[in-house]
Design a protein around this motif. Structure first.
Motif, PDB file in Angstrom:
ATOM      1  N   SER A  57     -52.987  94.113  -0.142  1.00 14.14           N
ATOM      2  CA  SER A  57     -52.636  92.748   0.243  1.00 14.14           C
ATOM      3  C   SER A  57     -51.138  92.648   0.490  1.00 14.14           C
ATOM      4  O   SER A  57     -50.352  93.454  -0.006  1.00 14.14           O
ATOM      5  CB  SER A  57     -53.050  91.758  -0.846  1.00 14.14           C
ATOM      6  OG  SER A  57     -52.403  92.058  -2.072  1.00 14.14           O
ATOM      7  N   HIS A  58     -50.768  91.632   1.265  1.00 16.70           N
ATOM      8  CA  HIS A  58     -49.364  91.390   1.581  1.00 16.70           C
ATOM      9  C   HIS A  58     -48.724  90.577   0.455  1.00 16.70           C
ATOM     10  O   HIS A  58     -49.186  89.497   0.107  1.00 16.70           O
ATOM     11  CB  HIS A  58     -49.224  90.666   2.911  1.00 16.70           C
ATOM     12  CG  HIS A  58     -49.501  91.544   4.093  1.00 16.70           C
ATOM     13  ND1 HIS A  58     -48.567  92.412   4.623  1.00 16.70           N
ATOM     14  CD2 HIS A  58     -50.630  91.714   4.838  1.00 16.70           C
ATOM     15  CE1 HIS A  58     -49.085  93.061   5.645  1.00 16.70           C
ATOM     16  NE2 HIS A  58     -50.342  92.658   5.801  1.00 16.70           N
ATOM     17  N   GLN A  59     -47.645  91.113  -0.111  1.00 11.28           N
ATOM     18  CA  GLN A  59     -46.937  90.471  -1.212  1.00 11.28           C
ATOM     19  C   GLN A  59     -45.440  90.726  -1.053  1.00 11.28           C
ATOM     20  O   GLN A  59     -45.007  91.527  -0.239  1.00 11.28           O
ATOM     21  CB  GLN A  59     -47.405  91.033  -2.570  1.00 11.28           C
ATOM     22  CG  GLN A  59     -48.886  90.911  -2.839  1.00 11.28           C
ATOM     23  CD  GLN A  59     -49.277  91.586  -4.138  1.00 11.28           C
ATOM     24  OE1 GLN A  59     -48.450  91.799  -5.028  1.00 11.28           O
ATOM     25  NE2 GLN A  59     -50.545  91.946  -4.261  1.00 11.28           N
ATOM     26  N   THR A  60     -44.668  90.014  -1.881  1.00 10.19           N
ATOM     27  CA  THR A  60     -43.224  90.259  -1.947  1.00 10.19           C
ATOM     28  C   THR A  60     -42.957  91.383  -2.941  1.00 10.19           C
ATOM     29  O   THR A  60     -43.490  91.384  -4.041  1.00 10.19           O
ATOM     30  CB  THR A  60     -42.475  88.992  -2.392  1.00 10.19           C
ATOM     31  OG1 THR A  60     -42.681  87.959  -1.427  1.00 10.19           O
ATOM     32  CG2 THR A  60     -40.982  89.268  -2.533  1.00 10.19           C
ATOM     33  N   ILE A  61     -42.150  92.346  -2.532  1.00 11.73           N
ATOM     34  CA  ILE A  61     -41.823  93.469  -3.415  1.00 11.73           C
ATOM     35  C   ILE A  61     -40.326  93.749  -3.322  1.00 11.73           C
ATOM     36  O   ILE A  61     -39.721  93.580  -2.258  1.00 11.73           O
ATOM     37  CB  ILE A  61     -42.645  94.725  -3.048  1.00 11.73           C
ATOM     38  CG1 ILE A  61     -42.543  95.776  -4.168  1.00 11.73           C
ATOM     39  CG2 ILE A  61     -42.236  95.285  -1.710  1.00 11.73           C
ATOM     40  CD1 ILE A  61     -43.547  96.908  -4.010  1.00 11.73           C
ATOM     41  N   THR A  62     -39.758  94.123  -4.428  1.00 12.17           N
ATOM     42  CA  THR A  62     -38.323  94.406  -4.472  1.00 12.17           C
ATOM     43  C   THR A  62     -38.096  95.882  -4.750  1.00 12.17           C
ATOM     44  O   THR A  62     -38.909  96.535  -5.400  1.00 12.17           O
ATOM     45  CB  THR A  62     -37.627  93.575  -5.557  1.00 12.17           C
ATOM     46  OG1 THR A  62     -38.241  93.841  -6.827  1.00 12.17           O
ATOM     47  CG2 THR A  62     -37.719  92.093  -5.251  1.00 12.17           C
ATOM     48  N   ALA A  63     -36.966  96.380  -4.248  1.00 10.27           N
ATOM     49  CA  ALA A  63     -36.576  97.772  -4.494  1.00 10.27           C
ATOM     50  C   ALA A  63     -35.573  97.791  -5.636  1.00 10.27           C
ATOM     51  O   ALA A  63     -34.568  97.074  -5.602  1.00 10.27           O
ATOM     52  CB  ALA A  63     -35.967  98.378  -3.235  1.00 10.27           C
ATOM     53  N   ASN A  64     -35.854  98.595  -6.642  1.00  5.09           N
ATOM     54  CA  ASN A  64     -35.021  98.635  -7.836  1.00  5.09           C
ATOM     55  C   ASN A  64     -34.623 100.067  -8.163  1.00  5.09           C
ATOM     56  O   ASN A  64     -35.347 101.005  -7.858  1.00  5.09           O
ATOM     57  CB  ASN A  64     -35.765  98.048  -9.045  1.00  5.09           C
ATOM     58  CG  ASN A  64     -36.246  96.631  -8.801  1.00  5.09           C
ATOM     59  OD1 ASN A  64     -35.461  95.765  -8.494  1.00  5.09           O
ATOM     60  ND2 ASN A  64     -37.544  96.404  -8.942  1.00  5.09           N
ATOM     61  N   TYR A  65     -33.465 100.178  -8.810  1.00  4.35           N
ATOM     62  CA  TYR A  65     -33.086 101.432  -9.455  1.00  4.35           C
ATOM     63  C   TYR A  65     -32.998 101.158 -10.948  1.00  4.35           C
ATOM     64  O   TYR A  65     -32.369 100.185 -11.380  1.00  4.35           O
ATOM     65  CB  TYR A  65     -31.739 101.965  -8.952  1.00  4.35           C
ATOM     66  CG  TYR A  65     -31.277 103.161  -9.756  1.00  4.35           C
ATOM     67  CD1 TYR A  65     -31.786 104.422  -9.502  1.00  4.35           C
ATOM     68  CD2 TYR A  65     -30.397 103.011 -10.825  1.00  4.35           C
ATOM     69  CE1 TYR A  65     -31.404 105.520 -10.262  1.00  4.35           C
ATOM     70  CE2 TYR A  65     -30.004 104.106 -11.592  1.00  4.35           C
ATOM     71  CZ  TYR A  65     -30.519 105.352 -11.300  1.00  4.35           C
ATOM     72  OH  TYR A  65     -30.156 106.423 -12.067  1.00  4.35           O
ATOM     73  N   SER A  66     -33.633 102.000 -11.755  1.00  7.65           N
ATOM     74  CA  SER A  66     -33.654 101.810 -13.201  1.00  7.65           C
ATOM     75  C   SER A  66     -32.938 102.961 -13.889  1.00  7.65           C
ATOM     76  O   SER A  66     -33.046 104.118 -13.461  1.00  7.65           O
ATOM     77  CB  SER A  66     -35.096 101.711 -13.717  1.00  7.65           C
ATOM     78  OG  SER A  66     -35.759 100.600 -13.143  1.00  7.65           O
ATOM     79  N   GLY A  67     -32.216 102.627 -14.938  1.00  3.99           N
ATOM     80  CA  GLY A  67     -31.511 103.632 -15.721  1.00  3.99           C
ATOM     81  C   GLY A  67     -31.180 103.091 -17.099  1.00  3.99           C
ATOM     82  O   GLY A  67     -31.465 101.927 -17.414  1.00  3.99           O
ATOM     83  N   THR A  68     -30.619 103.933 -17.922  1.00  6.59           N
ATOM     84  CA  THR A  68     -30.238 103.537 -19.277  1.00  6.59           C
ATOM     85  C   THR A  68     -28.747 103.803 -19.472  1.00  6.59           C
ATOM     86  O   THR A  68     -28.180 104.709 -18.862  1.00  6.59           O
ATOM     87  CB  THR A  68     -31.038 104.309 -20.334  1.00  6.59           C
ATOM     88  OG1 THR A  68     -30.822 105.719 -20.157  1.00  6.59           O
ATOM     89  CG2 THR A  68     -32.526 104.019 -20.210  1.00  6.59           C
TER      90      THR A  68
END
Length: 413
Positions: A57-68
């Motif tokens: 389905s078509h949805q809103t999605i975000t691009a993230n970078y994760s780290g600690t």
């Protein structure tokens, strides 16, 4: 006699056990000789694989970078004694908020005041000698060498007085930066020596955390981008911040570059040294085709999914001949009734190579290879191959009767 599972007909365990019970019953009838060749073929047919599916389905999605990273104070100053003396007064304790220039402690100033008084008296004497030489030099009575000597003596004594005044000011210990007293290393009445540590001050606004980011993300992260940090020590509480600066070089040894994130916390909940999980959002797509992340199959660097398609229609007449009669008459009728009652929509799995995009949480974007509304296998995908017959177990199937209804509707659509 077949086991009774009527108490929970909608449970997943019921579906699995029912399938196994039907297969066992069919094998038993074949062994009794009531089924003939047709029954043997039916017994050897592989059972459908139960799976769960989800639609694309078509949805809103975000691009993230994760780290600690670990939080660090921007300002961290060690306050040391610039002169020696006994501590006479303490004005702050650990946890006290101070401003730059605020007095933290006072040392015994008697010795410093005595030196200043001596230097001041000598300065007055040098000033008088210079004034006399200046008048004599103007009248051409005093030689130029004597005049220059008294002039240099006066300048030297002025510097000595300034030094004595500075030593006297050092008896008042002041804060070099604004912040919070993190540590007090001296007690009232202690004799402190030159350069001895007295206090530690940390500036908690803002706090910084440094991420070591792989060089492939160098073009995606920019200064000013918003970030969010979750702190485990605070029950996963989130704090908003931003990227303060990005290092202009890549570390050749690790292949990473430094990204410094700043966090402002007016509640003073965050503390230096806390461990945080940081997420940087650098892009967002509002009309992306999205599927659950567990639908993706990675193999040899290729991403694919299994979509379900309606199975080819079966020969109902042939299937009717396979129901055993005679010695196993009642058992055969029970098997046939249970089989019809337990019927699920008939589908087959088809492997589809896809191109993936952004991933967020348990969702992933499909850039190519899949159409809106197509259903992909999420649970059970490891048990299927190209063309495997599957049974769909999803929220639309509320009961065995509903399963049969859905199967009839979708098979003939």
């Amino acid at each position: 006699m077949l086991p009774n599972f009527a108490a929970s007909p909608n449970s997943r365990g019921f579906r699995y056990l029912r399938t196994s019970a039907l297969a066992a019953a069919i094998a038993l009838l074949a062994a009794c000789g009531g089924g003939g060749d047709g029954m043997g073929k039916e017994a050897n047919t592989q059972a459908s694989i139960p799976v769960e599916v989800a639609p694309a389905s078509h949805q809103t999605i975000t691009a993230n970078y994760s780290g600690t990273a670990t939080l660090e104070a921007v300002g961290d100053a060690q306050v040391v004694a610039k002169t020696s003396g006994i501590v006479l007064k303490l004005f702050v304790e650990e946890g006290t908020h101070v401003q730059k220039g605020q007095v933290l402690a006072e040392l015994d100033s008697d010795a410093a005041r005595n030196k200043l008084a001596q230097a001041t008296a000598t300065l007055k004497k040098a000033q008088a000698a210079y004034d006399k030489a200046d008048k004599g030099f103007a009248l051409k009575i005093t030689p130029k060498a004597d005049y220059d000597s008294t002039k240099y003596d006066l300048e030297t004594q002025k510097a000595i007085v300034e030094g004595a005044q500075l030593d006297l000011s050092y008896t008042r210990v002041v804060a070099p930066i604004s912040g919070v007293i993190a540590k007090r290393s001296v007690k009232l009445g202690n004799l402190v020596q030159l350069n001895q540590a007295l206090f530690q001050i940390v500036d908690l606004d803002p706090l910084e955390a440094v991420l070591n980011v792989p060089e492939r993300d160098l073009d995606t992260l920019k200064a000013g981008q918003p970030v969010r940090m979750r702190v485990d020590a605070l029950g996963g509480k989130s704090f908003d911040g931003s990227i303060a600066r990005i290092a202009p070089v890549v570390d050749a040894a690790s292949g990473t570059f430094r990204v410094t994130c700043a966090f402002r916390d007016t509640t003073s909940t965050l503390k230096p040294g806390m461990f945080g999980r940081i997420e940087v959002t650098y892009d967002q797509r509002h009309d992306a085709l999205v599927v659950p992340r567990n639908a993706i199959v990675e193999e040899d660097g290729v991403s694919s999914v299994f979509v379900i398609e309606p199975a080819p229609p079966k020969d109902e007449k042939k299937d009717g001949k396979d129901v055993p009669k005679g010695k196993a008459g009642k058992a055969g009728e029970a098997v046939a009734a249970e089989t019809a009652k337990a019927a699920l929509p008939a589908f087959v799995a088809k492997r589809r190579v896809v191109k993936t995009g952004y991933a967020e949480g348990d969702r992933i974007e499909i850039r190519d290879g899949l159409a809106d509304g197509e259903r992909v296998i999420t649970i059970g995908r490891n048990a299927v191959r190209e063309g495997t017959e599957v049974q769909v177990l999803d929220n639309a199937t509320k009961s065995p009767d509903a399963m049969a209804s859905v199967a009839k509707t979708e098979t003939h659509s």
